[in-house]
Scaffold this motif. Structure first.
Motif, PDB file in Angstrom:
ATOM      1  N   HIS A 143       0.829  -1.208   0.000  1.00  0.00           N
ATOM      2  CA  HIS A 143       0.000   0.000   0.000  1.00  0.00           C
ATOM      3  C   HIS A 143       0.866   1.262   0.000  1.00  0.00           C
ATOM      4  O   HIS A 143       0.591   2.207  -0.746  1.00  0.00           O
ATOM      5  N   THR A 144       1.887   1.264   0.826  1.00  0.00           N
ATOM      6  CA  THR A 144       2.790   2.415   0.866  1.00  0.00           C
ATOM      7  C   THR A 144       3.442   2.622  -0.483  1.00  0.00           C
ATOM      8  O   THR A 144       3.580   3.760  -0.967  1.00  0.00           O
ATOM      9  N   CYS A 145       3.842   1.539  -1.134  1.00  0.00           N
ATOM     10  CA  CYS A 145       4.503   1.635  -2.425  1.00  0.00           C
ATOM     11  C   CYS A 145       3.557   2.156  -3.509  1.00  0.00           C
ATOM     12  O   CYS A 145       3.904   3.044  -4.286  1.00  0.00           O
ATOM     13  N   ILE A 146       2.348   1.609  -3.547  1.00  0.00           N
ATOM     14  CA  ILE A 146       1.378   2.014  -4.572  1.00  0.00           C
ATOM     15  C   ILE A 146       1.114   3.512  -4.515  1.00  0.00           C
ATOM     16  O   ILE A 146       0.950   4.172  -5.553  1.00  0.00           O
ATOM     17  N   ASN A 147       1.089   4.075  -3.323  1.00  0.00           N
ATOM     18  CA  ASN A 147       0.808   5.506  -3.170  1.00  0.00           C
ATOM     19  C   ASN A 147       1.901   6.396  -3.753  1.00  0.00           C
ATOM     20  O   ASN A 147       1.701   7.607  -3.899  1.00  0.00           O
ATOM     21  N   THR A 148       3.051   5.834  -4.087  1.00  0.00           N
ATOM     22  CA  THR A 148       4.126   6.635  -4.682  1.00  0.00           C
ATOM     23  C   THR A 148       4.152   6.521  -6.203  1.00  0.00           C
ATOM     24  O   THR A 148       4.943   7.203  -6.852  1.00  0.00           O
ATOM     25  N   PHE A 149       3.296   5.671  -6.783  1.00  0.00           N
ATOM     26  CA  PHE A 149       3.339   5.442  -8.223  1.00  0.00           C
ATOM     27  C   PHE A 149       2.838   6.663  -9.005  1.00  0.00           C
ATOM     28  O   PHE A 149       1.838   7.278  -8.613  1.00  0.00           O
ATOM     29  N   PRO A 150       3.462   7.006 -10.119  1.00  0.00           N
ATOM     30  CA  PRO A 150       2.896   8.010 -11.014  1.00  0.00           C
ATOM     31  C   PRO A 150       1.608   7.488 -11.645  1.00  0.00           C
ATOM     32  O   PRO A 150       1.342   6.273 -11.641  1.00  0.00           O
ATOM     33  N   GLU A 151       0.809   8.400 -12.216  1.00  0.00           N
ATOM     34  CA  GLU A 151      -0.521   8.034 -12.704  1.00  0.00           C
ATOM     35  C   GLU A 151      -0.492   6.979 -13.809  1.00  0.00           C
ATOM     36  O   GLU A 151      -1.411   6.173 -13.925  1.00  0.00           O
ATOM     37  N   PHE A 152       0.560   6.979 -14.623  1.00  0.00           N
ATOM     38  CA  PHE A 152       0.582   6.065 -15.771  1.00  0.00           C
ATOM     39  C   PHE A 152       1.002   4.647 -15.398  1.00  0.00           C
ATOM     40  O   PHE A 152       0.959   3.749 -16.236  1.00  0.00           O
ATOM     41  N   LEU A 153       1.385   4.432 -14.142  1.00  0.00           N
ATOM     42  CA  LEU A 153       1.901   3.131 -13.745  1.00  0.00           C
ATOM     43  C   LEU A 153       0.891   2.417 -12.860  1.00  0.00           C
ATOM     44  O   LEU A 153       0.306   3.018 -11.961  1.00  0.00           O
TER      45      LEU A 153
END
Length: 256
Positions: A164-174
């Motif tokens: 969850h912590t990681c997903i929140n750092t993803f750019p919109e296209f990823l």
């Protein structure tokens, strides 16, 4: 005061302790492979006398790319190396702009000879857990926004981060994939500019680099292929692509 004098003395002699502290102990990662030639310069991990695991983004070319094993300083002959051409390259699919998988299997043209400098790394028997400390190695810069290749193998330590912590750092296209695992956070060494850099946790191969987000912003985890999810695929590729030798009436798989 003594520390200041040491820094001044090192400066006067041309030494630079600030740039080399992330260099691995020489030959402490005997599974690390340097893939080069045919437009490729990246890392992988030796898992068998004939097989290397690397990322999708590392794209070796059959009989053009060379796998150098037993390396530390890639600019000199240390007497520990074996240089073997790549034979087969099997890339996991699908891989689109927002990929679902990032994994490549590389078969060597001939088996590696195991020595104290060249050894395989075990595949994972379990998945890494959040908070676990893992170790990443590769021939790349560990400084954000500096992309020069390193001549000496570099090592960093990173904590595994929850999804969850990681997903929140993803750019919109990823988009998130179940084949991903993230490691690294603020105030840790969280940058390795090397496609296919290797992540090892408790002596097992747990990842190869997918996205080096920690080089863009050190507070963001970098993304690795979650190799514990791919044991069956790796085994299947090895079974299907390992050559067989026929001697008289006996047919056996090629080994070291």
């Amino acid at each position: 005061m003594n520390l200041l004098l040491l820094v001044v003395a090192l400066g006067l002699t041309g030494a630079s302790p600030l740039h080399d502290y992330k260099v691995c102990q020489p030959h402490s990662r005997p599974w690390q492979v340097y893939l080069h030639g045919g437009g490729v310069s990246c890392s992988g991990a030796l898992i068998d006398s004939l097989w290397i695991v690397t990322s999708f983004d590392c794209a070796p070319t059959s009989f053009s790319t060379i796998a150098s094993l037993g390396e530390h300083d890639v600019t000199v002959d240390e007497g520990t190396e074996q240089h073997i051409y790549v034979a087969d390259v099997i890339r996991h699919s699908p891989y689109f702009r927002s990929p679902m998988h990032s994994l490549t299997m590389v078969r060597l043209a001939k088996p590696a000879r195991f020595t104290q400098y060249i050894q395989p790394i075990p595949l994972p028997s379990r998945c890494p857990q959040p908070g676990q400390t893992c170790h990443v190695s590769g021939w790349g810069s560990t400084i954000p926004n500096q992309y020069d290749r390193a001549k000496l193998l570099k090592c960093i330590s990173v904590p595994v981060v929850d999804d969850h912590t990681c997903i929140n750092t993803f750019p919109e296209f990823l988009f998130w994939s179940l084949g991903m695992v993230c490691a690294g956070q603020a105030n840790t060494d969280n940058c390795m500019h090397d496609r296919g850099s290797v992540m090892v946790c408790d002596g097992q191969l747990q990842g190869v680099q997918w996205f080096s987000h920690g080089c863009r912003n050190q507070a963001d985890p970098s993304v690795y292929t979650k190799l514990c999810k791919y044991n069956n695929w790796i085994s299947d590729v090895m079974d299907r692509y390992t050559p067989t030798l026929t001697t008289g009436t006996t047919t056996v798989k090629m080994t070291s």
